[in-house]
Design a protein around this motif. Sequence first.
Motif, PDB file in Angstrom:
ATOM      1  N   VAL A 129      -6.894 -18.578   6.376  1.00  0.00           N
ATOM      2  CA  VAL A 129      -6.450 -19.954   6.625  1.00  0.00           C
ATOM      3  C   VAL A 129      -7.574 -20.934   6.310  1.00  0.00           C
ATOM      4  O   VAL A 129      -7.358 -21.948   5.625  1.00  0.00           O
ATOM      5  N   ALA A 130      -8.777 -20.644   6.784  1.00  0.00           N
ATOM      6  CA  ALA A 130      -9.919 -21.534   6.560  1.00  0.00           C
ATOM      7  C   ALA A 130     -10.239 -21.686   5.073  1.00  0.00           C
ATOM      8  O   ALA A 130     -10.674 -22.755   4.630  1.00  0.00           O
ATOM      9  N   LYS A 131     -10.011 -20.628   4.308  1.00  0.00           N
ATOM     10  CA  LYS A 131     -10.320 -20.639   2.876  1.00  0.00           C
ATOM     11  C   LYS A 131      -9.172 -21.188   2.024  1.00  0.00           C
ATOM     12  O   LYS A 131      -9.309 -21.325   0.811  1.00  0.00           O
ATOM     13  N   GLY A 132      -8.047 -21.505   2.650  1.00  0.00           N
ATOM     14  CA  GLY A 132      -6.928 -22.071   1.911  1.00  0.00           C
ATOM     15  C   GLY A 132      -6.252 -21.089   0.964  1.00  0.00           C
ATOM     16  O   GLY A 132      -5.766 -21.482  -0.107  1.00  0.00           O
ATOM     17  N   ILE A 133      -6.191 -19.817   1.364  1.00  0.00           N
ATOM     18  CA  ILE A 133      -5.570 -18.792   0.528  1.00  0.00           C
ATOM     19  C   ILE A 133      -4.088 -19.115   0.316  1.00  0.00           C
ATOM     20  O   ILE A 133      -3.389 -19.528   1.243  1.00  0.00           O
ATOM     21  N   LYS A 134      -3.596 -18.884  -0.905  1.00  0.00           N
ATOM     22  CA  LYS A 134      -2.244 -19.292  -1.290  1.00  0.00           C
ATOM     23  C   LYS A 134      -1.204 -18.171  -1.218  1.00  0.00           C
ATOM     24  O   LYS A 134       0.003 -18.440  -1.217  1.00  0.00           O
ATOM     25  N   GLN A 135      -1.625 -16.906  -1.187  1.00  0.00           N
ATOM     26  CA  GLN A 135      -0.657 -15.804  -1.179  1.00  0.00           C
ATOM     27  C   GLN A 135      -1.307 -14.546  -0.630  1.00  0.00           C
ATOM     28  O   GLN A 135      -2.481 -14.270  -0.889  1.00  0.00           O
ATOM     29  N   ILE A 136      -0.518 -13.781   0.132  1.00  0.00           N
ATOM     30  CA  ILE A 136      -0.947 -12.478   0.653  1.00  0.00           C
ATOM     31  C   ILE A 136       0.071 -11.428   0.219  1.00  0.00           C
ATOM     32  O   ILE A 136       1.278 -11.630   0.379  1.00  0.00           O
ATOM     33  N   VAL A 137      -0.423 -10.319  -0.318  1.00  0.00           N
ATOM     34  CA  VAL A 137       0.410  -9.130  -0.505  1.00  0.00           C
ATOM     35  C   VAL A 137      -0.208  -8.043   0.366  1.00  0.00           C
ATOM     36  O   VAL A 137      -1.386  -7.703   0.206  1.00  0.00           O
ATOM     37  N   LEU A 138       0.573  -7.527   1.294  1.00  0.00           N
ATOM     38  CA  LEU A 138       0.092  -6.554   2.267  1.00  0.00           C
ATOM     39  C   LEU A 138       0.780  -5.210   2.052  1.00  0.00           C
ATOM     40  O   LEU A 138       2.000  -5.146   1.938  1.00  0.00           O
ATOM     41  N   VAL A 139      -0.014  -4.139   2.003  1.00  0.00           N
ATOM     42  CA  VAL A 139       0.550  -2.795   1.903  1.00  0.00           C
ATOM     43  C   VAL A 139       0.607  -2.194   3.299  1.00  0.00           C
ATOM     44  O   VAL A 139      -0.423  -2.033   3.965  1.00  0.00           O
ATOM     45  N   ALA A 140       1.821  -1.886   3.768  1.00  0.00           N
ATOM     46  CA  ALA A 140       2.024  -1.287   5.095  1.00  0.00           C
ATOM     47  C   ALA A 140       2.604   0.111   4.910  1.00  0.00           C
ATOM     48  O   ALA A 140       2.021   0.937   4.236  1.00  0.00           O
ATOM     49  N   GLY A 141       3.762   0.393   5.512  1.00  0.00           N
ATOM     50  CA  GLY A 141       4.370   1.717   5.399  1.00  0.00           C
ATOM     51  C   GLY A 141       5.877   1.648   5.520  1.00  0.00           C
ATOM     52  O   GLY A 141       6.435   0.642   5.975  1.00  0.00           O
ATOM     53  N   LEU A 142       6.543   2.723   5.148  1.00  0.00           N
ATOM     54  CA  LEU A 142       8.002   2.776   5.143  1.00  0.00           C
ATOM     55  C   LEU A 142       8.591   2.462   6.517  1.00  0.00           C
ATOM     56  O   LEU A 142       9.672   1.876   6.617  1.00  0.00           O
ATOM     57  N   GLY A 143       7.890   2.824   7.591  1.00  0.00           N
ATOM     58  CA  GLY A 143       8.391   2.603   8.943  1.00  0.00           C
ATOM     59  C   GLY A 143       8.596   1.147   9.306  1.00  0.00           C
ATOM     60  O   GLY A 143       9.273   0.830  10.287  1.00  0.00           O
ATOM     61  N   LEU A 144       8.048   0.226   8.471  1.00  0.00           N
ATOM     62  CA  LEU A 144       8.143  -1.204   8.791  1.00  0.00           C
ATOM     63  C   LEU A 144       9.387  -1.870   8.215  1.00  0.00           C
ATOM     64  O   LEU A 144       9.612  -3.059   8.458  1.00  0.00           O
TER      65      LEU A 144
END
Length: 243
Positions: A129-144
Motif C-alpha cells: 500500500v505504501a509503495k502504491g503497488i497496482k496489482q497482486i497475483v497470489l499463488v495459494a492452493g486448490l483448497g481456497l
Amino acid sequence: MCGIKKFQNQSKTNQFANHLSKVWIPEQQQMQNQTRIAVFGASGLVGRAVTDALLTKGQFVVHALQRNPGQLAINHANLHSFKVNALIADDIEKALDGVSKVVITVGRDVNLNENLLTQYAEVISKVLVAKGIKQIVLVAGLGLIKIGDNHVFDQPDYPPLYNNLAKDHLGAIKIYESTGIPLTVLCPPHISETPYSDQYEIAVDTLIKPVIWKTGSGEIAHYILKEIQEQNHIGKRINIGNK
C-alpha cells in the motif's frame, strides 16, 4: 597541421558521442520505462518459473525477492536480486523501489502449525500500500476455491494434513483483499516442475470438472504472465490444471 588533426579527432569523438546518444540512451530510457515486477519467493519451484517467464517471454524488469538469493540460477540483464526476510518491512521496502506489480509465490512447510503466510501478509500488505503497488497475483492452493458459502478445504474429504495450510492461505488472502489493490488468486493442485507451456485449463471461482489434481510450474508461469499483462481475473480465484 597539428591543429587540423586535433580538430579531426575531436570531430570523430563528437560523431561517436552522437551515435551513442542515439543508440545507448534510448535503450537506457527503455529499460527505465519497462514495467518492474517483484516476485516474492523467486527461488522456489513456482517463483523460478515465473521469474524466467517474466524476463524471457514478457521482457519485464524483475525484482527477485528471496531469503537466499544464491539459489536462483538465472542470469539476465533485467534481473535484480534482493535478500529479503518477509517479516521485515525495511527489507521489502528497499526491494520494491520502482515496482508496480507483485507476484507472491511464498509458501511454507505443510507440517508447520503457526500461521506464517498470514504473518507475512500482515507485513507485506502494508508495504504494498505504501509503495502504491497496482496489482497482486497470489499463488495459494486448490483448497481456497469456494463451494457455495464454504471452501474446498471445508469439505469432509479434504486431506486433514493440508487443512491448516489452507486456513493460513485464507488468512493471507483476506489481508491482501483488504488493501484494495487489484488481486488475482491462483489456486493450483499439486505442482510439479514443468517447462513453460499453455497446455492447461482454468476455472474461475469454481473447480475444473472433472477435478484435475496436478499442474506444473511452467503452466502456472504462463498463466501468471498473461494475467500480469491482461488482468482478466481481478477479484477472482482461479483453479488451474494440466490438460
